[in-house]
Motif scaffolding. Structure first.
Motif, PDB file in Angstrom:
ATOM      1  N   PHE A 259      36.866 -10.161  29.796  1.00 54.95           N
ATOM      2  CA  PHE A 259      37.900 -11.188  29.873  1.00 54.95           C
ATOM      3  C   PHE A 259      38.759 -10.897  31.096  1.00 54.95           C
ATOM      4  O   PHE A 259      39.273  -9.784  31.235  1.00 54.95           O
ATOM      5  CB  PHE A 259      38.770 -11.169  28.606  1.00 54.95           C
ATOM      6  CG  PHE A 259      38.039 -11.616  27.372  1.00 54.95           C
ATOM      7  CD1 PHE A 259      38.131 -12.926  26.918  1.00 54.95           C
ATOM      8  CD2 PHE A 259      37.238 -10.722  26.665  1.00 54.95           C
ATOM      9  CE1 PHE A 259      37.449 -13.341  25.781  1.00 54.95           C
ATOM     10  CE2 PHE A 259      36.544 -11.124  25.526  1.00 54.95           C
ATOM     11  CZ  PHE A 259      36.651 -12.437  25.075  1.00 54.95           C
ATOM     12  N   PHE A 260      38.882 -11.895  31.959  1.00 58.82           N
ATOM     13  CA  PHE A 260      39.643 -11.702  33.185  1.00 58.82           C
ATOM     14  C   PHE A 260      40.969 -12.460  33.110  1.00 58.82           C
ATOM     15  O   PHE A 260      41.069 -13.492  32.436  1.00 58.82           O
ATOM     16  CB  PHE A 260      38.828 -12.175  34.389  1.00 58.82           C
ATOM     17  CG  PHE A 260      37.587 -11.351  34.582  1.00 58.82           C
ATOM     18  CD1 PHE A 260      37.638 -10.164  35.300  1.00 58.82           C
ATOM     19  CD2 PHE A 260      36.373 -11.741  34.017  1.00 58.82           C
ATOM     20  CE1 PHE A 260      36.499  -9.382  35.469  1.00 58.82           C
ATOM     21  CE2 PHE A 260      35.231 -10.968  34.170  1.00 58.82           C
ATOM     22  CZ  PHE A 260      35.291  -9.785  34.893  1.00 58.82           C
ATOM     23  N   GLY A 261      41.970 -11.933  33.803  1.00 56.19           N
ATOM     24  CA  GLY A 261      43.262 -12.604  33.808  1.00 56.19           C
ATOM     25  C   GLY A 261      44.059 -12.251  35.043  1.00 56.19           C
ATOM     26  O   GLY A 261      43.809 -11.234  35.693  1.00 56.19           O
ATOM     27  N   ASN A 262      45.027 -13.127  35.373  1.00 59.03           N
ATOM     28  CA  ASN A 262      45.926 -12.823  36.498  1.00 59.03           C
ATOM     29  C   ASN A 262      46.852 -11.664  36.143  1.00 59.03           C
ATOM     30  O   ASN A 262      47.192 -10.846  36.982  1.00 59.03           O
ATOM     31  CB  ASN A 262      46.769 -14.044  36.855  1.00 59.03           C
ATOM     32  CG  ASN A 262      45.934 -15.141  37.471  1.00 59.03           C
ATOM     33  OD1 ASN A 262      45.030 -14.853  38.253  1.00 59.03           O
ATOM     34  ND2 ASN A 262      46.202 -16.376  37.099  1.00 59.03           N
ATOM     35  N   VAL A 263      47.275 -11.688  34.868  1.00 60.96           N
ATOM     36  CA  VAL A 263      48.184 -10.629  34.414  1.00 60.96           C
ATOM     37  C   VAL A 263      47.661 -10.072  33.100  1.00 60.96           C
ATOM     38  O   VAL A 263      47.227 -10.819  32.223  1.00 60.96           O
ATOM     39  CB  VAL A 263      49.624 -11.178  34.214  1.00 60.96           C
ATOM     40  CG1 VAL A 263      50.532 -10.103  33.622  1.00 60.96           C
ATOM     41  CG2 VAL A 263      50.204 -11.680  35.531  1.00 60.96           C
ATOM     42  N   LEU A 264      47.704  -8.753  32.977  1.00 62.15           N
ATOM     43  CA  LEU A 264      47.338  -8.085  31.726  1.00 62.15           C
ATOM     44  C   LEU A 264      48.608  -7.507  31.118  1.00 62.15           C
ATOM     45  O   LEU A 264      49.393  -6.839  31.801  1.00 62.15           O
ATOM     46  CB  LEU A 264      46.332  -6.961  32.018  1.00 62.15           C
ATOM     47  CG  LEU A 264      45.974  -6.026  30.860  1.00 62.15           C
ATOM     48  CD1 LEU A 264      45.285  -6.778  29.728  1.00 62.15           C
ATOM     49  CD2 LEU A 264      45.077  -4.886  31.348  1.00 62.15           C
ATOM     50  N   ILE A 265      48.829  -7.803  29.828  1.00 59.76           N
ATOM     51  CA  ILE A 265      49.973  -7.207  29.126  1.00 59.76           C
ATOM     52  C   ILE A 265      49.431  -6.248  28.075  1.00 59.76           C
ATOM     53  O   ILE A 265      48.674  -6.649  27.186  1.00 59.76           O
ATOM     54  CB  ILE A 265      50.888  -8.279  28.495  1.00 59.76           C
ATOM     55  CG1 ILE A 265      51.498  -9.165  29.599  1.00 59.76           C
ATOM     56  CG2 ILE A 265      51.995  -7.627  27.657  1.00 59.76           C
ATOM     57  CD1 ILE A 265      52.411 -10.266  29.095  1.00 59.76           C
ATOM     58  N   GLY A 266      49.801  -4.983  28.187  1.00 64.34           N
ATOM     59  CA  GLY A 266      49.353  -3.954  27.244  1.00 64.34           C
ATOM     60  C   GLY A 266      50.354  -3.856  26.111  1.00 64.34           C
ATOM     61  O   GLY A 266      51.446  -3.329  26.276  1.00 64.34           O
TER      62      GLY A 266
END
Lengths: 438, 97
Positions: free
Chosen positions: A153-160
């Motif tokens: 899964f790709f994204g501009n922003v990753l939130i952990g």
């Protein structure tokens, strides 16, 4: 290949809050939960605060929100060699204003499921039963995540938002695994009790309300405390302590619960009651002095909640900062995406929020926690008052009581000095550090 | 002084039946060469998952008792323990949590 604006790992309080806020702003959002449903792996005290809930859901609570009891007060029990002192606090006991509830007890497995549904209703895609096993990097920058089954899964922003043992935080290079002096372990038992019994011992002034019990003492938690949170028809008894303190001659946490039931009235209340559930959980609990702010954003990635260590290192409370942090992270991610710049620099407002909201909490928490646990502050507070009571029972004559009061209560004076000093020193040591970051 | 009444097998007896676990693969591993027999994991594990055999810790009850806290790996002085989260949809289920 699936591409999103924002990819969130974790559907706990922070992950779901971030997912809801971002989806409401038209972002394409996906959030992951490793359990069969959100909340299945979660545990806490458990209480939630209204001020934080309303940051995400302004008309909170709804009719179908799974709440247990409104918190109207608390009892602080301080143990010393002289005995056990109890200070009761009922907030707004005589207030005529209704509906001014500050916190509710909840079962997190029920509540977190409901909380995540609000994000789904706002348009975020929830994927359950899925463990994120790694992050995907390109040219040293995080661009997505991979599930244990190999799906990407790709994204501009990753939130952990993946909790204490956050893979996102560790694999993105924010930190290593927490060390023993940076986490606390908690165990909790749920005991079913009739509503009338709970009302009698823990009830507040209105229907379905309660007070919480917090017990401080070496016999109940070497660095931390033991607590009782009442629900509608059960109470949870739990204790938690820093791992390092546990290693320094402590016992398995179940020992402390057992001792507590042996030595307090709870043993009698629960004499013929069997616990129906056992839960244990680890939280960040930064008992070292917070000399520098934890890094919480890097290029394309932000960490929130337990993953970012945003838990008060005195009371272990992390729900409010997880939820508000989730909102802040989402808002700042949205701005960054619309500006087309998701670099670490563009996320600085989030770091600034973290430094002011979470770090001041950590600073206060460390001061109070250090004083309470390392310098046995609760004993300093409890001893003079307990001795005074002992005098009253021993010699119920004013000739004895007045000198005793003088002698014992004067011991409280240095204590006031210590507390004032704690207040004065607040934030000063790293004001410069914060300044340099801003 | 450790009270072994609340450790390992005896703890398992006390908490047995007080939680649900969906069967899963083993997800905590001990490197027996590195283990120095300090008993930290054995004493402090809140699920009582470990057993000492000939001075070496064995992760004997991960599948049926692990609470998924990750404490074992953090308190191991020789980093002999690897803690992974179990596969999605398996492992501990919390209620009244």
């Amino acid at each position: 290949m699936q591409t999103y604006d924002i990819v969130i790992v974790g559907a706990g309080p922070a992950g779901s809050a971030a997912a809801k806020i971002a989806a409401e702003q038209g972002m394409k959002v996906v959030f992951f939960e490793r359990g069969n449903s959100p909340g299945e792996k979660n545990a806490s005290g458990s209480a939630i605060e209204m001020h934080a809930a309303r940051e995400i859901i302004p008309d909170f609570p709804h009719e179908d929100t799974p709440l247990q009891r409104a918190v109207e007060g608390g009892s602080f029990w301080l143990q010393s060699e002289e005995g056990l002192l109890c200070l009761n606090a009922f907030i707004q006991a005589w207030s005529t204003e209704k509906n001014d509830v500050k916190a509710y007890t909840v079962y997190r497995n029920e509540f977190d499921k409901w909380w995540a549904e609000k994000a789904v209703e706002a348009g975020a895609k929830l994927i359950t039963k899925t463990l994120i096993s790694d992050i995907i990097k390109e040219n040293g920058k995080v661009i997505g995540v991979q599930t244990e089954k190999g799906e990407k899964f790709f994204g501009n922003v990753l939130i952990g938002a993946d909790g204490t043992n956050s893979k996102v935080a560790i694999r993105s290079g924010f930190r290593g695994p927490w060390k023993p002096n940076e986490v606390a372990l908690c165990v909790k038992y749920d005991y079913p009790l009739p509503k009338t019994t709970i009302d009698q011992f823990w009830g507040g002034f209105s229907e379905n309300s309660c007070k919480l019990d917090l017990y401080f003492g070496q016999s109940m938690a070497p660095a931390g405390y033991l607590w009782i949170f009442p629900n509608k028809e059960s109470i949870s008894i739990a204790t938690g302590t820093g791992l390092q303190e546990m290693l320094n001659g402590g016992e398995n946490l179940n020992y402390y619960i057992h001792q507590f039931l042996q030595h307090t009235i709870l043993g009698r209340i629960l004499k013929n009651v069997k616990p129906r559930y056992y839960i244990s959980h680890e939280i960040p609990y930064l008992l070292t002095y917070p000399t520098k702010p934890l890094e919480v954003c890097r290029d394309n990635v932000l960490i929130v909640g337990d993953a970012a260590g945003s838990v008060c290192n005195f009371d272990g409370e992390g729900w409010d900062s997880a939820v508000i942090g989730g909102k802040k992270a989402a808002e700042i991610a949205i701005d960054a995406i619309s500006d087309g710049d998701t670099s670490k620099q563009s996320f600085q407002p989030y770091q600034k929020w973290y430094n002011s909201y979470v770090l001041s909490n950590l600073d206060w928490g460390w001061r109070i926690g250090h004083w309470l646990f390392n310098e046995a502050g609760y004993e300093q507070l409890a001893n003079p008052l307990l001795k005074t009571f002992a005098t009253i029972f021993d010699h119920p004559h004013i000739d004895h009581i007045v000198p005793s009061l003088n002698k014992n209560l004067s011991q409280l004076l240095p204590l006031l000095g210590t507390l004032m000093l704690l207040g004065k020193l607040h934030l000063k040591p790293y004001a410069d550090l914060l300044g340099s970051l801003v | 002084m450790t009270d072994y009444e609340f450790v390992g097998e005896k703890l398992r007896q006390k908490i047995k039946g007080l939680f649900e676990i969906i069967p899963k693969q083993k997800h905590v591993f001990i490197d027996e060469v590195r283990c120095n027999g300090c008993e930290n994991c054995y004493i402090f594990c809140p699920g009582g998952c470990f057993t000492m055999e000939d001075g070496i810790a064995k992760a004997t009850h991960i599948e049926d008792f692990c609470q998924e806290c990750g404490t074992c790996a953090k308190i191991c002085p020789t980093n002999a323990i690897t803690y992974k989260e179990p596969e999605g949809g398996t492992g501990i289920i919390r209620r009244f949590s």
